[in-house]
Design a protein around this motif. Structure first.
Motif, PDB file in Angstrom:
ATOM      1  N   PRO A 225       0.819  -1.218   0.000  1.00 22.30           N
ATOM      2  CA  PRO A 225       0.000   0.000   0.000  1.00 22.30           C
ATOM      3  C   PRO A 225       0.853   1.268   0.000  1.00 22.30           C
ATOM      4  N   ALA A 226       0.583   2.140  -0.945  1.00 21.70           N
ATOM      5  CA  ALA A 226       1.191   3.476  -0.953  1.00 21.70           C
ATOM      6  C   ALA A 226       0.106   4.477  -0.604  1.00 21.70           C
ATOM      7  N   SER A 227       0.375   5.724  -0.782  1.00 21.17           N
ATOM      8  CA  SER A 227      -0.592   6.765  -0.429  1.00 21.17           C
ATOM      9  C   SER A 227      -1.767   6.740  -1.401  1.00 21.17           C
ATOM     10  N   GLY A 228      -2.902   6.202  -0.931  1.00 24.99           N
ATOM     11  CA  GLY A 228      -4.106   6.215  -1.731  1.00 24.99           C
ATOM     12  C   GLY A 228      -4.201   5.151  -2.798  1.00 24.99           C
ATOM     13  N   GLU A 229      -3.218   4.252  -2.895  1.00 21.19           N
ATOM     14  CA  GLU A 229      -3.279   3.202  -3.894  1.00 21.19           C
ATOM     15  C   GLU A 229      -2.478   1.995  -3.425  1.00 21.19           C
ATOM     16  N   THR A 230      -2.756   0.859  -4.042  1.00 20.71           N
ATOM     17  CA  THR A 230      -1.986  -0.357  -3.794  1.00 20.71           C
ATOM     18  C   THR A 230      -1.219  -0.660  -5.068  1.00 20.71           C
ATOM     19  N   HIS A 258       4.937  -1.615   3.296  1.00 21.08           N
ATOM     20  CA  HIS A 258       4.485  -0.225   3.171  1.00 21.08           C
ATOM     21  C   HIS A 258       5.636   0.676   2.712  1.00 21.08           C
ATOM     22  N   GLN A 259       6.813   0.470   3.289  1.00 17.78           N
ATOM     23  CA  GLN A 259       7.972   1.283   2.917  1.00 17.78           C
ATOM     24  C   GLN A 259       8.357   1.034   1.458  1.00 17.78           C
ATOM     25  N   LEU A 262       5.810   2.722  -0.913  1.00 17.56           N
ATOM     26  CA  LEU A 262       6.035   4.173  -1.015  1.00 17.56           C
ATOM     27  C   LEU A 262       7.216   4.479  -1.935  1.00 17.56           C
ATOM     28  N   ALA A 265       6.078   3.799  -5.542  1.00 20.17           N
ATOM     29  CA  ALA A 265       5.171   4.858  -5.990  1.00 20.17           C
ATOM     30  C   ALA A 265       5.935   6.155  -6.247  1.00 20.17           C
ATOM     31  N   SER A 266       6.891   6.457  -5.364  1.00 20.13           N
ATOM     32  CA  SER A 266       7.693   7.673  -5.546  1.00 20.13           C
ATOM     33  C   SER A 266       8.539   7.588  -6.807  1.00 20.13           C
TER      34      SER A 266
END
Length: 510
Positions: A225-230, A258-259, A262, A265-266
């Protein structure tokens, strides 16, 4: 993210209970043996302390269950072995009841407090290990770029610290998960297992082995999971058959997931921003090209149209000299237009892919001669100095492309210098390469332009009267570098500019 409860394995909890019970029996037996030795020499109150010490040790090493059992056994054994009448459970004095009650209460309290302290210490160590692992992963992710490399770093940490095989699954264009990173040979990934991974991705929940959702699955599936999305899911399978991850390991795994999500996603956002910047730059270049080319095409076309119109409307008022001037103007402007279109075509060809060099050994003086012959009309009346030593070696080059380089450099000098000033073409050989310089005695190059002269569509602050699209020098740079050489510009001592490039004496590798 909701955490799933992880039930114990079939044998783990009963085996721990038997170990705790056996430990309690052994410790109470050992305390009884010690008290039997001390009994003739010490009061009953001191013998109680031995049992309390045993309860404390059990609480620290075996936990609450063993200490509680040992507390009751200690009271029974103390009463049976040492309180009169000995070797019976009869109580001769009421005060012994108080002693037993206090002994039991103290033993239980010591056991509970010791077990609590031990649990707190273990929790603190677990937090420390988790923090250290997350920090190590964050440092590696911070210096890693690319989705595959980021996932590879995360899987390496998961495999090392959880003693598990792991793979990362990311969605394809249709949203279906596929293995993106990791060794999938440890996983069957049957339709059932793939559906569990898809469930973890779609609903953002732990599924699979040991969870409430299909607990008998082959692997544990963890969403990313990232911010607002998987962004995907992890499949994790302990290397030891039948072993389940502990709740602490599950917490660490979720934190690592989670890390990692992120970071992925980044990285994607960075790539998207880069693509946006590239599109914006392409739009800027396209606009610059259209503006520049439209202007530079209109100028010679207007001159050609004007001269041709004057010739067509001739009513006998033009003498032969005027007619010749108009025809020469048409020819010059047509040549200028041809050079501009040629540069556009050449730049498009160079940008279409790797430059296809037709390299053969050539004498530089032949290439220079061909280039100057093409510039004959523009060089008429202009002082020209050439210094080409007779002993220059033959150099591997694409003669047509190098001729274009020399034409562009000489044309550049003619556009930006006064008509009476000389243009120099000088060459020398040494250190395994051939160096060529095209120099002038014009106004020179503003220092702020030196680093950008060879950029596409860039025109310096000093514009020549004939202008240009800013492609000539960019073509020179592309051709020279394709030959394995380099080109640069500088200001000359005493005024003027010099454009210098070198070619290696041996052909560049294909």
């Amino acid at each position: 993210m909701p955490s799933a409860s992880i039930p114990p394995t079939v044998a783990s909890r009963p085996s721990r209970r038997w170990v705790a019970a056996a430990s309690a029996l052994l410790v109470v037996g050992a305390c009884t043996a010690v008290d039997a030795v001390l009994y003739p020499h010490m009061d009953l109150a001191n013998l109680v302390m031995v049992y309390l010490l045993g309860v404390l040790l059990l609480a620290y090493f075996q936990g609450t269950g063993a200490s509680v059992l040992a507390s009751f056994l200690s009271v029974v054994m103390f009463d049976f072995c040492f309180v009169p009448p000995r070797f019976t459970l009869a109580i001769a004095s009421a005060q012994h009841l108080f002693t037993f009650a206090v002994m039991l209460l103290v033993a239980l309290s010591i056991g509970q407090l010791t077990a609590w302290v031990r649990a707190q210490a273990e929790e603190a160590r677990a937090r420390e290990r988790r923090t250290a692992e997350l920090y190590a992963l964050s440092r590696e992710l911070a210096t890693t770029r690319g989705t595959d490399d980021l996932l590879g770093a995360a899987l390496k940490h998961i495999s090392a610290h959880l003693e598990s095989a792991a793979v990362a699954l990311l969605p394809d264009a249709k949203g279906k998960l596929c293995v993106r990173c990791g060794d999938a040979s440890e996983f069957s990934l049957s339709p059932r297992e793939t559906a569990l991974a898809q469930w973890a991705y779609d609903f953002g929940q732990l599924t699979g082995r040991g969870t409430a959702i299909v607990p008998d699955a082959e692997a544990l599936y963890v969403p990313l999971p990232a911010s607002g999305e998987t962004v995907g899911a992890l499949a994790v399978k302990p290397l030891v058959a039948g072993r389940l991850l502990s709740p602490e390991q599950i917490d660490l795994l979720e934190a690592l997931a989670h890390q990692t999500a992120l970071a992925v996603a980044s990285d994607r956002l960075t790539d998207e921003n880069q693509r946006i910047r590239v599109r914006e730059e392409n739009e800027r270049i396209r606009s610059s090209l259209l503006s520049s080319v439209s202007h530079d095409l209109r100028t010679p076309l207007a001159a050609i149209t004007g001269s041709a119109t004057a010739l067509l409307q001739e009513d006998g008022g033009l003498d032969a000299a005027a007619r010749r001037d108009l025809l020469e103007n048409i020819r010059d402007e047509a040549d200028r237009l041809s050079r501009l279109v040629g540069n556009l075509i050449e730049m498009t060809r160079l940008e279409a892919g790797p430059v296809d060099l037709h390299t053969e050994l050539h004498h530089l003086e032949d290439v220079v001669g061909s280039a100057l012959a093409r510039m004959e009309e523009r060089l008429r009346g202009r002082p020209l100095v050439t210094a080409l030593p007779a002993d220059l070696p033959m150099v591997p080059m694409d003669a047509l492309l190098m001729e274009q380089v020399l034409v562009n450099l000489v044309d550049n000098a003619l556009k930006y210098t006064p008509a009476a000033t000389p243009v120099e073409v000088v060459a020398e050989a040494g250190n395994g390469r051939l160096t060529v310089r095209v120099s002038d005695r014009g106004p020179g190059i503003p220092p702020e332009d030196l680093d950008r002269l060879f950029d596409k569509f860039y025109r310096g602050r000093l514009h020549g009267p004939a202008g240009g699209a800013g492609l000539g020098l960019a073509i020179c740079k592309a051709v020279v570098e394709a030959h394995g050489g380099a080109i640069w510009a500088a200001n000359r001592a005493g005024g003027g500019a010099v454009f210098q490039f070198f070619l290696p004496a041996e052909a560049p590798p294909p």
